[in-house]
Motif scaffolding. Structure first.
Motif, PDB file in Angstrom:
ATOM      1  N   ALA A 262       0.852  -1.186   0.000  1.00 26.38           N
ATOM      2  CA  ALA A 262       0.000   0.000   0.000  1.00 26.38           C
ATOM      3  C   ALA A 262       0.884   1.231   0.000  1.00 26.38           C
ATOM      4  CB  ALA A 262      -0.930   0.023   1.209  1.00 26.38           C
ATOM      5  N   PRO A 263       0.492   2.290  -0.706  1.00 23.58           N
ATOM      6  CA  PRO A 263       1.276   3.531  -0.679  1.00 23.58           C
ATOM      7  C   PRO A 263       1.382   4.071   0.743  1.00 23.58           C
ATOM      8  CG  PRO A 263      -0.368   3.585  -2.430  1.00 23.58           C
ATOM      9  CD  PRO A 263      -0.673   2.381  -1.594  1.00 23.58           C
ATOM     10  N   GLY A 264       2.593   4.432   1.137  1.00 27.56           N
ATOM     11  CA  GLY A 264       2.799   5.003   2.459  1.00 27.56           C
ATOM     12  C   GLY A 264       3.004   3.996   3.569  1.00 27.56           C
ATOM     13  N   LEU A 265       2.879   2.709   3.268  1.00 24.81           N
ATOM     14  CA  LEU A 265       3.071   1.688   4.297  1.00 24.81           C
ATOM     15  C   LEU A 265       4.548   1.587   4.655  1.00 24.81           C
ATOM     16  CD1 LEU A 265       1.536  -0.425   5.949  1.00 24.81           C
ATOM     17  CD2 LEU A 265       2.012  -2.071   4.142  1.00 24.81           C
ATOM     18  N   ARG A 266       4.855   1.504   5.943  1.00 21.30           N
ATOM     19  CA  ARG A 266       6.235   1.478   6.415  1.00 21.30           C
ATOM     20  C   ARG A 266       6.436   0.329   7.386  1.00 21.30           C
ATOM     21  NH1 ARG A 266       6.871   4.068   2.657  1.00 21.30           N
ATOM     22  NH2 ARG A 266       7.644   6.196   2.414  1.00 21.30           N
ATOM     23  N   SER A 267       7.638  -0.205   7.391  1.00 20.31           N
ATOM     24  CA  SER A 267       7.956  -1.280   8.318  1.00 20.31           C
ATOM     25  C   SER A 267       7.930  -0.767   9.753  1.00 20.31           C
ATOM     26  CB  SER A 267       9.338  -1.862   7.998  1.00 20.31           C
ATOM     27  OG  SER A 267      10.353  -0.893   8.201  1.00 20.31           O
ATOM     28  N   GLY A 268       7.627  -1.666  10.671  1.00 21.53           N
ATOM     29  CA  GLY A 268       7.553  -1.310  12.073  1.00 21.53           C
ATOM     30  C   GLY A 268       6.167  -0.918  12.546  1.00 21.53           C
ATOM     31  N   ALA A 269       5.224  -0.707  11.623  1.00 20.22           N
ATOM     32  CA  ALA A 269       3.868  -0.295  12.009  1.00 20.22           C
ATOM     33  C   ALA A 269       3.133  -1.457  12.684  1.00 20.22           C
ATOM     34  CB  ALA A 269       3.094   0.198  10.790  1.00 20.22           C
ATOM     35  N   PHE A 270       2.274  -1.108  13.631  1.00 24.20           N
ATOM     36  CA  PHE A 270       1.455  -2.120  14.302  1.00 24.20           C
ATOM     37  C   PHE A 270       0.294  -2.502  13.400  1.00 24.20           C
ATOM     38  CE2 PHE A 270      -2.227  -3.217  16.952  1.00 24.20           C
ATOM     39  CZ  PHE A 270      -1.705  -4.297  17.643  1.00 24.20           C
ATOM     40  N   ALA A 271      -0.030  -3.785  13.358  1.00 28.64           N
ATOM     41  CA  ALA A 271      -1.101  -4.279  12.497  1.00 28.64           C
ATOM     42  C   ALA A 271      -1.999  -5.230  13.270  1.00 28.64           C
ATOM     43  CB  ALA A 271      -0.517  -4.980  11.273  1.00 28.64           C
ATOM     44  N   ARG A 272      -3.233  -5.358  12.794  1.00 29.24           N
ATOM     45  CA  ARG A 272      -4.181  -6.346  13.303  1.00 29.24           C
ATOM     46  C   ARG A 272      -4.585  -7.229  12.127  1.00 29.24           C
ATOM     47  NH1 ARG A 272      -4.919  -1.717  15.791  1.00 29.24           N
ATOM     48  NH2 ARG A 272      -6.044  -0.925  13.982  1.00 29.24           N
ATOM     49  N   VAL A 273      -4.284  -8.500  12.242  1.00 29.52           N
ATOM     50  CA  VAL A 273      -4.602  -9.451  11.180  1.00 29.52           C
ATOM     51  C   VAL A 273      -5.924 -10.120  11.526  1.00 29.52           C
ATOM     52  CG1 VAL A 273      -3.767 -11.392   9.826  1.00 29.52           C
ATOM     53  CG2 VAL A 273      -2.136  -9.816  10.872  1.00 29.52           C
ATOM     54  N   LEU A 274      -6.876 -10.060  10.587  1.00 25.98           N
ATOM     55  CA  LEU A 274      -8.232 -10.554  10.833  1.00 25.98           C
ATOM     56  C   LEU A 274      -8.408 -11.934  10.212  1.00 25.98           C
ATOM     57  CD1 LEU A 274     -10.154  -7.231  10.082  1.00 25.98           C
ATOM     58  CD2 LEU A 274      -9.246  -8.041  12.263  1.00 25.98           C
ATOM     59  N   PHE A 275      -8.704 -12.912  11.052  1.00 30.10           N
ATOM     60  CA  PHE A 275      -8.922 -14.280  10.595  1.00 30.10           C
ATOM     61  C   PHE A 275     -10.381 -14.653  10.823  1.00 30.10           C
ATOM     62  CE2 PHE A 275      -4.450 -14.112  11.830  1.00 30.10           C
ATOM     63  CZ  PHE A 275      -3.832 -14.631  10.694  1.00 30.10           C
ATOM     64  N   ALA A 276     -11.044 -15.198   9.789  1.00 25.01           N
ATOM     65  CA  ALA A 276     -12.435 -15.641   9.909  1.00 25.01           C
ATOM     66  C   ALA A 276     -12.470 -16.961  10.678  1.00 25.01           C
ATOM     67  CB  ALA A 276     -13.059 -15.801   8.535  1.00 25.01           C
ATOM     68  N   THR A 277     -13.248 -16.991  11.763  1.00 24.82           N
ATOM     69  CA  THR A 277     -13.321 -18.192  12.597  1.00 24.82           C
ATOM     70  C   THR A 277     -14.744 -18.731  12.715  1.00 24.82           C
ATOM     71  OG1 THR A 277     -13.502 -16.782  14.573  1.00 24.82           O
ATOM     72  CG2 THR A 277     -11.300 -17.550  13.950  1.00 24.82           C
ATOM     73  N   GLY A 278     -15.691 -18.199  11.914  1.00 25.95           N
ATOM     74  CA  GLY A 278     -17.064 -18.687  11.961  1.00 25.95           C
ATOM     75  C   GLY A 278     -18.020 -17.678  11.341  1.00 25.95           C
ATOM     76  N   ARG A 279     -19.333 -17.919  11.520  1.00 22.65           N
ATOM     77  CA  ARG A 279     -20.371 -17.029  10.997  1.00 22.65           C
ATOM     78  C   ARG A 279     -21.348 -16.695  12.116  1.00 22.65           C
ATOM     79  NH1 ARG A 279     -19.955 -14.809   5.978  1.00 22.65           N
ATOM     80  NH2 ARG A 279     -22.180 -15.102   5.551  1.00 22.65           N
ATOM     81  N   GLN A 280     -21.913 -15.482  12.048  1.00 17.76           N
ATOM     82  CA  GLN A 280     -22.919 -15.076  13.013  1.00 17.76           C
ATOM     83  C   GLN A 280     -23.830 -14.023  12.393  1.00 17.76           C
ATOM     84  OE1 GLN A 280     -21.125 -13.268  16.430  1.00 17.76           O
ATOM     85  NE2 GLN A 280     -20.450 -11.451  15.335  1.00 17.76           N
ATOM     86  N   SER A 281     -24.994 -13.820  13.037  1.00 13.43           N
ATOM     87  CA  SER A 281     -25.945 -12.815  12.580  1.00 13.43           C
ATOM     88  C   SER A 281     -25.636 -11.490  13.266  1.00 13.43           C
ATOM     89  CB  SER A 281     -27.366 -13.263  12.910  1.00 13.43           C
ATOM     90  OG  SER A 281     -28.305 -12.312  12.460  1.00 13.43           O
ATOM     91  N   VAL A 282     -25.524 -10.409  12.480  1.00 15.00           N
ATOM     92  CA  VAL A 282     -25.175  -9.098  13.026  1.00 15.00           C
ATOM     93  C   VAL A 282     -26.097  -8.031  12.457  1.00 15.00           C
ATOM     94  CG1 VAL A 282     -22.743  -9.739  13.290  1.00 15.00           C
ATOM     95  CG2 VAL A 282     -23.488  -8.612  11.189  1.00 15.00           C
ATOM     96  N   LEU A 283     -26.091  -6.884  13.121  1.00 11.90           N
ATOM     97  CA  LEU A 283     -26.805  -5.706  12.628  1.00 11.90           C
ATOM     98  C   LEU A 283     -25.790  -4.704  12.111  1.00 11.90           C
ATOM     99  CD1 LEU A 283     -29.465  -5.126  15.445  1.00 11.90           C
ATOM    100  CD2 LEU A 283     -29.834  -6.159  13.191  1.00 11.90           C
ATOM    101  N   ARG A 284     -26.096  -4.112  10.957  1.00 10.06           N
ATOM    102  CA  ARG A 284     -25.214  -3.111  10.377  1.00 10.06           C
ATOM    103  C   ARG A 284     -26.024  -1.916   9.913  1.00 10.06           C
ATOM    104  NH1 ARG A 284     -21.394  -6.998   6.573  1.00 10.06           N
ATOM    105  NH2 ARG A 284     -20.002  -7.744   8.230  1.00 10.06           N
ATOM    106  N   VAL A 285     -25.391  -0.730  10.016  1.00 12.98           N
ATOM    107  CA  VAL A 285     -26.009   0.498   9.513  1.00 12.98           C
ATOM    108  C   VAL A 285     -24.994   1.205   8.615  1.00 12.98           C
ATOM    109  CG1 VAL A 285     -27.472   0.760  11.544  1.00 12.98           C
ATOM    110  CG2 VAL A 285     -25.228   1.872  11.474  1.00 12.98           C
ATOM    111  N   PRO A 286     -25.469   2.017   7.682  1.00 18.70           N
ATOM    112  CA  PRO A 286     -24.519   2.786   6.869  1.00 18.70           C
ATOM    113  C   PRO A 286     -23.671   3.711   7.736  1.00 18.70           C
ATOM    114  CG  PRO A 286     -26.707   2.810   5.883  1.00 18.70           C
ATOM    115  CD  PRO A 286     -26.860   2.194   7.239  1.00 18.70           C
ATOM    116  N   HIS A 287     -22.467   3.992   7.262  1.00 26.21           N
ATOM    117  CA  HIS A 287     -21.554   4.857   8.012  1.00 26.21           C
ATOM    118  C   HIS A 287     -22.192   6.211   8.316  1.00 26.21           C
ATOM    119  CE1 HIS A 287     -17.788   6.833   9.108  1.00 26.21           C
ATOM    120  NE2 HIS A 287     -18.143   7.810   8.306  1.00 26.21           N
ATOM    121  N   GLU A 288     -23.013   6.715   7.396  1.00 25.43           N
ATOM    122  CA  GLU A 288     -23.620   8.035   7.570  1.00 25.43           C
ATOM    123  C   GLU A 288     -24.625   8.066   8.716  1.00 25.43           C
ATOM    124  OE1 GLU A 288     -23.550   6.306   4.802  1.00 25.43           O
ATOM    125  OE2 GLU A 288     -22.015   7.373   3.653  1.00 25.43           O
TER     126      GLU A 288
END
Length: 351
Positions: A262-288
């Motif tokens: 990605a443009p601007g990505l630099r070594s040493g930055a903290f990251a969170r790696v997202l792994f799918a571990t199942g499925r569930q029902s959720v509620l979502r709304v638009p960002h606005e």
């Protein structure tokens, strides 16, 4: 019949007048606002487990000197891009120059000794042919000449080695990259094995993390992996590059490497790696739909009469413009999704 004192009578009239005011006049006026509204419906989504990771450069070189000596000049600064072969720093060549001079003197002496031995050998060779000297004397001169010749060769090799050391006084970058860390300063003594600078190729980056066996068992090399990096507005789409088959004996976790770019990505930055571990029902709304009123994150919920009320919510991950609602809302409720900034508590909302 007793008459009221004039002051008491006047006070009674004042209190009566205040009690006669219309209470509704003190309440704020409510408006009718046009805004888009949706009815919340649960959707199936992946259950994501976030594992902490770090962005690292695939090519990272700790640049050290092959010579021991004072660092005379560091020609680069942290954050500066460099090309392969570009000068990074210089070692004071005074000791090397002394070694070259000594090696050259040794070669001169060895060559003179070889010339003398050669002259003795040639003279004894002629005398031996004339049977003036014995074979033993002849063989001794021959051996002296061979030894002198070998010593001259060794002295020449020593001079070449000493002269070759001069090129190591100037240390260049081994790769195209960026200077990410300076580990020594001018005037420090450089020595083999002790790095002076760290150079990394920022164009080839990975995120490294560790995962437990339960997650590791479901991973495959080449699979897409979503990564959130501090400072990046949107999650990155990475590709699983390598899985370590051996678990750490202390933590019982496996090392996982994900290719990212990605443009601007630099070594040493903290990251969170997202792994799918199942499925569930959720509620979502638009960002606005998600607002911030007086420091409180919430949304406007519209009741059956069309009246909007601000409700505090707890949000989760945001994906593709949709924000997950962890608490504060229920399926079937109606939420304002557009023109929310114009809505206030008690306003009537028309879709």
């Amino acid at each position: 019949m007793n008459k009221l004192h004039p002051l008491v009578f006047a006070l009674a009239l004042t209190v009566a007048g205040c009690g006669g005011h219309d209470k509704s006049a003190a309440e704020p006026a409510h408006n009718t606002v046009k805004a888009s509204v949706i009815t919340l419906q649960p959707v199936d989504a992946d259950v994501m487990s976030a594992m902490p990771g770090t962005v690292v450069a695939l090519e990272s070189v700790k640049v050290a000197s092959r010579l021991m000596g004072y660092i005379k000049n560091i020609a680069v600064a942290e954050g500066q891009p460099v090309k392969a072969g570009e000068r990074l720093f210089t070692i004071d060549p005074l000791d090397i120059e002394g070694g070259v001079a000594q090696a050259r003197l040794g070669l001169d002496q060895a060559e003179k000794a070889m010339q003398d031995a050669k002259a003795d050998y040639e003279r004894f060779d002629a005398l031996y042919k004339d049977e003036v000297v014995t074979r033993q004397q002849y063989e001794k001169m021959k051996l002296n000449y061979e030894i002198a010749t070998a010593r001259a060769g060794q002295a020449k090799a020593g001079l070449n080695t000493a002269q070759g050391q001069m090129k190591y006084a100037v240390v260049g970058s081994p790769i195209n990259g960026v200077v990410t860390q300076k580990l020594a300063n001018e005037g420090d003594i450089a020595a083999p094995g002790y790095p002076v600078l760290l150079v990394e190729n920022q164009s080839r980056l990975q995120v490294q993390t560790t995962v437990p066996e339960a997650i590791y068992a479901g991973l495959k090399v080449g699979a897409p992996i979503r990564v959130e990096v501090d400072g990046m507005a949107e999650p990155l789409e990475g590709k699983l590059a390598r899985l370590s088959p051996a678990a750490d004996p202390m933590t019982h976790t496996h090392l996982v490497k994900i290719d990212v770019a990605a443009p601007g990505l630099r070594s040493g930055a903290f990251a969170r790696v997202l792994f799918a571990t199942g499925r569930q029902s959720v509620l979502r709304v638009p960002h606005e739909a998600v607002l911030n009123r007086a420091g409180i994150t919430g949304v406007f919920v519209v009741d059956a009469k069309g009246v909007a009320q601000y409700r505090m919510v707890r949000t989760g991950r945001e994906e593709a413009g949709q924000v997950e609602i962890l608490s504060g809302l229920s399926a079937g409720e109606r939420v304002v999704t557009g023109n929310g900034a114009a809505v206030n508590n008690g306003d009537t909302v028309q879709g």
